[in-house]
Design a protein around this motif. Structure first.
Motif, mmCIF file in Angstrom:
data_model
loop_
_atom_site.group_PDB
_atom_site.id
_atom_site.type_symbol
_atom_site.label_atom_id
_atom_site.label_comp_id
_atom_site.label_asym_id
_atom_site.label_seq_id
_atom_site.Cartn_x
_atom_site.Cartn_y
_atom_site.Cartn_z
ATOM 1 N N PRO A 170 0.814 -1.224 0.000
ATOM 2 C CA PRO A 170 0.000 0.000 0.000
ATOM 3 C C PRO A 170 0.851 1.279 0.000
ATOM 4 O O PRO A 170 0.387 2.309 -0.477
ATOM 5 C CB PRO A 170 -0.815 -0.112 1.295
ATOM 6 C CG PRO A 170 -0.063 -1.088 2.148
ATOM 7 C CD PRO A 170 0.590 -2.041 1.202
ATOM 8 N N LYS A 171 2.054 1.221 0.503
ATOM 9 C CA LYS A 171 2.884 2.437 0.546
ATOM 10 C C LYS A 171 3.842 2.520 -0.643
ATOM 11 O O LYS A 171 4.731 3.362 -0.658
ATOM 12 C CB LYS A 171 3.675 2.484 1.859
ATOM 13 C CG LYS A 171 2.818 2.469 3.115
ATOM 14 C CD LYS A 171 2.392 3.869 3.533
ATOM 15 C CE LYS A 171 1.440 3.774 4.724
ATOM 16 N NZ LYS A 171 1.182 5.045 5.359
ATOM 17 N N ARG A 172 3.676 1.626 -1.611
ATOM 18 C CA ARG A 172 4.472 1.635 -2.846
ATOM 19 C C ARG A 172 5.980 1.692 -2.554
ATOM 20 O O ARG A 172 6.662 2.643 -2.929
ATOM 21 C CB ARG A 172 4.107 2.816 -3.747
ATOM 22 C CG ARG A 172 2.644 3.046 -3.922
ATOM 23 C CD ARG A 172 2.278 3.208 -5.405
ATOM 24 N NE ARG A 172 0.910 2.759 -5.655
ATOM 25 C CZ ARG A 172 0.573 1.483 -5.860
ATOM 26 N NH1 ARG A 172 1.475 0.543 -5.887
ATOM 27 N NH2 ARG A 172 -0.684 1.140 -6.042
ATOM 28 N N ILE A 173 6.464 0.684 -1.881
ATOM 29 C CA ILE A 173 7.880 0.651 -1.533
ATOM 30 C C ILE A 173 8.624 -0.198 -2.552
ATOM 31 O O ILE A 173 8.282 -1.370 -2.772
ATOM 32 C CB ILE A 173 8.062 0.096 -0.111
ATOM 33 C CG1 ILE A 173 7.585 1.159 0.885
ATOM 34 C CG2 ILE A 173 9.519 -0.237 0.166
ATOM 35 C CD1 ILE A 173 7.104 0.618 2.173
ATOM 36 N N GLY A 174 9.598 0.394 -3.212
ATOM 37 C CA GLY A 174 10.350 -0.331 -4.229
ATOM 38 C C GLY A 174 11.851 -0.191 -4.050
ATOM 39 O O GLY A 174 12.627 -1.005 -4.541
ATOM 40 N N ASP A 175 12.269 0.842 -3.345
ATOM 41 C CA ASP A 175 13.694 1.058 -3.173
ATOM 42 C C ASP A 175 13.930 1.821 -1.860
ATOM 43 O O ASP A 175 12.987 2.237 -1.193
ATOM 44 C CB ASP A 175 14.258 1.861 -4.361
ATOM 45 C CG ASP A 175 15.737 1.569 -4.565
ATOM 46 O OD1 ASP A 175 16.359 0.995 -3.649
ATOM 47 O OD2 ASP A 175 16.265 1.916 -5.634
ATOM 48 N N TRP A 176 15.195 1.990 -1.535
ATOM 49 C CA TRP A 176 15.532 2.624 -0.258
ATOM 50 C C TRP A 176 14.875 3.988 -0.105
ATOM 51 O O TRP A 176 14.384 4.343 0.956
ATOM 52 C CB TRP A 176 17.048 2.779 -0.110
ATOM 53 C CG TRP A 176 17.755 1.471 -0.037
ATOM 54 C CD1 TRP A 176 18.616 0.966 -0.946
ATOM 55 C CD2 TRP A 176 17.644 0.498 1.003
ATOM 56 N NE1 TRP A 176 19.060 -0.276 -0.563
ATOM 57 C CE2 TRP A 176 18.479 -0.588 0.636
ATOM 58 C CE3 TRP A 176 16.912 0.415 2.183
ATOM 59 C CZ2 TRP A 176 18.602 -1.719 1.421
ATOM 60 C CZ3 TRP A 176 17.042 -0.710 2.966
ATOM 61 C CH2 TRP A 176 17.872 -1.763 2.584
ATOM 62 N N VAL A 177 14.881 4.765 -1.203
ATOM 63 C CA VAL A 177 14.429 6.151 -1.105
ATOM 64 C C VAL A 177 12.948 6.218 -0.708
ATOM 65 O O VAL A 177 12.507 7.180 -0.085
ATOM 66 C CB VAL A 177 14.725 6.894 -2.433
ATOM 67 C CG1 VAL A 177 13.766 6.424 -3.524
ATOM 68 C CG2 VAL A 177 14.663 8.390 -2.232
#
Lengths: 299, 272, 366
Positions: C144-151
């Motif tokens: 749900p929080k669209r996490i794909g990379d460190w940033v």
């Protein structure tokens, strides 16, 4: 020795009701709520799973180890606790004040430090530890070290339950006995012991409860070896670490239930004994019994 | 008050008892503790001082002291009220409450942490409601206070309760016949008699709170400069191979709780 | 009379407890006797907590099976699972482990210095490592929080969970992965470009601002995540795989393009094995851990092989930008530059504390 009548009357005023309600609400939120939450989570998958979890060999072995440690710690600290209370109250000597202060130190030391301290002093690579280990008595990472940790953590409990009673009853009776020619053992057995027995029972019960639940010091001293030095609380910790919260809740419920059951049983036995000893007419008022015998836990 | 036997020469059995008890105390408590203090001081005062004023350590110490103080302030009121209600009133479920007061002693501290998270944590109804009000408890400083309140609940109750039960009602009754109101009686007659036991209960709670580890480690969130208390810091430094840092902060903790214990017993003695 | 009633009631209260204890002791003794035939060899194994399942449920049973097949004496394992640093301290303090697996090399160093582990422990082709895994970001199902990379972990409103690098070796690996991305952003070739400390400090500080819980160990951190705290967790890939297997809850994760290889050392504690005469057995077990027959078991538990590309059956492919700790100057440099008192991680806190916006953690509570 007439006990005070509690200021209770059937017609309570509203402020009084409010106070009781407030206390009960606070109590429910702080103590009861979490306890109920714990038991509910332990029982959630059903009573069968509860016992199945408990019957696993790791769980049984950890409980058994905890039982051994608790037994050793309770026996040692009860015997020496009584001794120390007598010395502290009945004898005057240089260093008594120091002794009084040192007795409370285990309360003040964080358990993690207590464990570290035992490793520094008795670890196999320390001078004392290596000697003992050569003599075939390894301390740290073995049972003796865990017992030592338990002894340290629970040392004040019996002393602090017994000493105030000794102080309160004074030494008159004991002196009479000894002038009548009783030796000290008889005096102790016939005069001192009966007066302090509830203090002893209560103090030992606290020792049992505390050593059942000790975690921080044991974590450092034990090495947490499954089946060898894993106590019940370390088992709880291990279960959390292996994503088995149910196992943790089950064992916690058992531990809490054991010590809690013991405290309740103690209270019940005390009330019953007292009623028999003091006759029926006085015991109608439950607060009477408590008044005369509840040991002041003033440390 | 009962030191009549003090002047008599102590018999041999008494001496034996004294020395065996003192040596036991030495082996179990004093000896290991001295070893730690020596180990700590061997780093040198400069090093120790640096470890204490290190911002992370300093914040942890301050946090521990403030949370313990807040807890004691709340605990003194609620504890005295509980003791009062248990000693003075009859109500259904009193025996049950009286027995359950000791529960925090019986529950292992890690379990305390798990219980509190289960009840107040972000996934629980209560936790959602509280953070809806902007008052998240678990993983915040208020969570630390909550854990300490639970752990220290019995101390004040159990030191005030017996005193309240043993209190001679004559004075209160006299005050009442003289027309004093309830509140005035409580303030002028009852409270002064209770102060020593309240103080000693508070001192014990405070020193216990300073060292509390098991429950706080689970509810605090453990963030440096935010929710990391001194015992957690000590644990971290031990694990991070900075034994000097751990020792320095432990020494501070030890001193603080000793001061609180001694001060409480002195204060109680003077009042009593 | 009074004492006798007292004793009677005391007994009444105590006998159920006594019975329980007796029953328990009976139960235990029976179990002790049963496997006591044939007098097995013993091996005491110390490992950091993440290794529990793969050793206890996978490798140890297989090792025992292989030995009985070849007709050797049975082995009885004593296992201890502690935090890596605690394990190292315990062995220094005299815990008699024969074989030890640590989370990272620096925990072996004090043992080498004390003469408990041979100084050439890392001389072999795999530098003393038996297996490896990756630092990854776990997120909630459907992301749900669209996490794909460190940033993405620095976004406002994202609550992050990871362990405390002071107490957890795993957490140090996790932060090294964050630092690696800060050092060489956007997939720049690591070996060709100098490190950019300012970038690493900014990324570390920005993510730390969103952290809500820092548990003492990686496992407890994951347990916290399982209790629905946090939107993302930084942890070991194998731990998430393991967690999904054990709890049955889906534990989706992303492997950021830039991350680090977590290399796990295993050593023989010669101080113990030589005293107990278990050297041969200890070496046999160590060899087994690195053997071909152990590989599928490691893979099943989410670990990747030390040699080759590191791809393993059933696991996602290894991304391009994975670096080794050696590329970042090794642990010694990392300790100074990142975790030391003047390191980037410590500094990121202090600068934040100096600024008035001190209450950062309060605002990311969901």
């Amino acid at each position: 020795m007439k006990p005070p009548k509690p200021a209770t009357s059937p017609e309570m005023t509203w402020p009084q009701r409010f106070l009781i309600a407030a206390v009960l609400a606070w109590f429910g939120l702080l103590i009861l709520g979490p306890a109920v939450a714990l038991v509910r989570r332990a029982m959630e998958p059903g009573i069968g799973r509860f016992f199945a979890k408990l019957a696993e060999p790791d769980a049984i072995e950890s409980l058994w180890l905890t039982a051994k440690i608790t037994a050793a710690v309770t026996v040692c600290n009860t015997i020496f606790g009584i001794g120390m209370a007598i010395v502290l109250v009945r004898q005057r000597f240089w260093g008594r004040r120091l002794m009084d202060g040192v007795l409370d130190l285990p309360f003040a030391v964080s358990p993690v430090i207590a464990g570290l301290m035992l490793i520094i002093l008795y670890g196999p690579r320390s001078t004392i530890g290596s000697r003992l280990s050569d003599m075939g008595l390894p301390i740290v990472y073995h049972l003796p070290g865990m017992i030592l940790a338990g002894l340290f953590v629970t040392l004040p409990l019996v002393v602090r339950s017994v000493a105030p009673i000794l102080e309160e009853v004074g030494s008159d009776q004991e002196e009479v006995a000894s002038t009548l020619g009783a030796d000290w053992w008889t005096t102790f057995r016939k005069i001192t012991l009966p007066t302090i027995r509830w203090g002893i029972a209560y103090g030992s019960a606290l020792v049992v409860a505390r050593s059942l639940g000790e975690f921080g010091a044991l974590l450092v001293v034990s090495g947490n070896i499954i089946g060898r030095t894993q106590t019940a609380t370390l088992y709880v910790h291990d279960q959390v670490e292996s994503f088995e919260p149910h196992g943790a809740y089950v064992m916690s419920t058992v531990l809490a239930g054991l010590s809690f059951g013991m405290l309740i049983a103690l209270e019940a036995v005390r009330n019953r004994t007292h009623r028999q000893e003091y006759g029926a007419e006085e015991s109608q008022d439950p607060s009477v019994e408590r008044k005369t015998i509840r040991p002041t836990r003033r440390h | 008050m009962s030191s009549t036997s003090a002047d008599r020469p102590v018999p041999l059995g008494g001496l034996l008892l004294r020395w065996s008890c003192l040596s036991y105390l030495g082996v179990v408590v004093l000896f290991p503790l001295t070893a730690v203090v020596i180990r700590a001081l061997s780093a040198g005062p400069v090093r120790l001082w640096k470890e204490i004023v290190n911002p992370f350590a300093w914040h942890a110490i301050r946090l521990s002291l403030t949370t313990a103080l807040v807890m004691v302030a709340i605990s003194v009121v609620t504890g005295t009220a509980t003791a009062w209600v248990l000693a003075r009133y009859e109500f259904p479920g009193k025996g049950f409450v009286n027995a359950l007061v000791d529960l925090p002693f019986a529950v292992p501290t890690i379990v305390t942490g798990l219980m509190l998270v289960a009840l107040f944590g972000p996934s629980s109804t209560l936790g959602v409601v509280l953070s809806g009000f902007g008052l998240p408890v678990i993983y915040e400083q208020s969570g630390i206070v909550l854990a300490l309140l639970f752990v220290c609940y019995p101390f004040v109750v159990r030191s005030v309760q017996p005193v309240l039960e043993n209190l001679d009602p004559a004075e209160e009754e006299a005050a009442a016949t003289m027309g004093a109101g309830r509140w005035l009686i409580f303030r002028k007659v009852t409270l002064p008699a209770l102060v020593p036991s309240i103080v000693s209960g508070a001192g014990l709670s405070f020193s216990r709170a300073l060292g509390e580890f098991g429950s706080v480690v689970i509810v605090a969130g453990n963030r440096p400069l935010s929710t990391k208390t001194a015992p957690l810091y000590v644990y971290g430094e031990v694990e991070g191979f900075n034994v000097d840092g751990a020792m320095a902060v432990s020494l501070v903790l030890l001193t603080c709780s000793l001061i609180s214990l001694v001060a409480a017993s002195k204060l109680a003695e003077r009042q009593g | 009379m009074s004492r006798s009633t007292f004793a009677k009631h005391m007994l009444k209260a105590v006998w159920p407890i006594l019975l329980c204890v007796l029953g328990l002791s009976g139960g235990c003794r029976r179990e002790e006797i049963a496997p006591g035939i044939g007098e097995p060899e013993r091996l005491t194994l110390g490992a950091f907590s993440v290794m529990r399942e793969v050793l206890h449920d996978g490798l140890i049973p297989e090792f025992i099976r292989q030995r009985t097949e070849t007709g050797k004496k049975p082995v009885h394992f004593e296992e201890s699972y502690l935090a890596s640093g605690a394990l190292s301290r315990a062995i220094q303090g005299g815990f008699d482990a024969d074989v030890a697996l640590f989370s990272l090399d620096p925990d072996v160093e004090p043992l080498v210095k004390a003469g408990l582990v041979a100084s050439n422990w890392n001389a072999g082709p795999t530098n003393g490592h038996v297996v490896r895994t990756l630092v990854v970001i776990g997120h909630r199902p459907d992301n749900p929080k669209r996490i794909g990379d460190w940033v993405d972990l620095t976004n406002p409103g994202v609550s992050v969970v990871y362990a405390d690098p002071k107490t957890s070796g795993g957490a140090r690996w996790n932060l090294m992965a964050v630092a690696a991305d800060g050092y060489w952003p956007n997939g720049v070739l690591a070996s060709a470009t100098p490190m950019n400390p300012a970038g690493a400090e900014k990324l570390l500080a920005d993510i730390q601002r969103n952290v809500s819980v820092m548990d003492p160990s990686g496992r407890q951190s994951l347990a916290t995540f399982l209790r629905d705290s946090g939107d993302a967790i930084v942890t070991y890939e194998n731990d998430l795989v393991q967690c999904e297997r054990l709890t049955g809850r889906p534990m989706p994760y992303v492997i950021p393009n830039r991350t680090v290889w977590i290399e796990i050392p295993a050593v023989e504690v010669i101080a113990t094995t030589q005293v107990n005469g278990r050297s041969e057995l200890a070496r046999e077990f160590l060899a087994f851990l690195g053997s071909e027959s152990a590989k599928p078991i490691w893979a099943r538990f989410g670990f990747r092989p030390v040699s080759g590309t590191g791809d393993a059956e059933g696991l996602p492919p290894v991304p391009q930008g994975v670096v080794r700790i050696a590329d970042m100057g090794g642990w010694k440099l990392a300790r100074e530059n990142i975790f030391g008192p003047d390191g980037l991680w410590s500094k990121s806190f202090l600068e934040r504390a100096a600024k008035p916006a001190e209450n950062a953690p309060a605002e990311n509570e969901k």
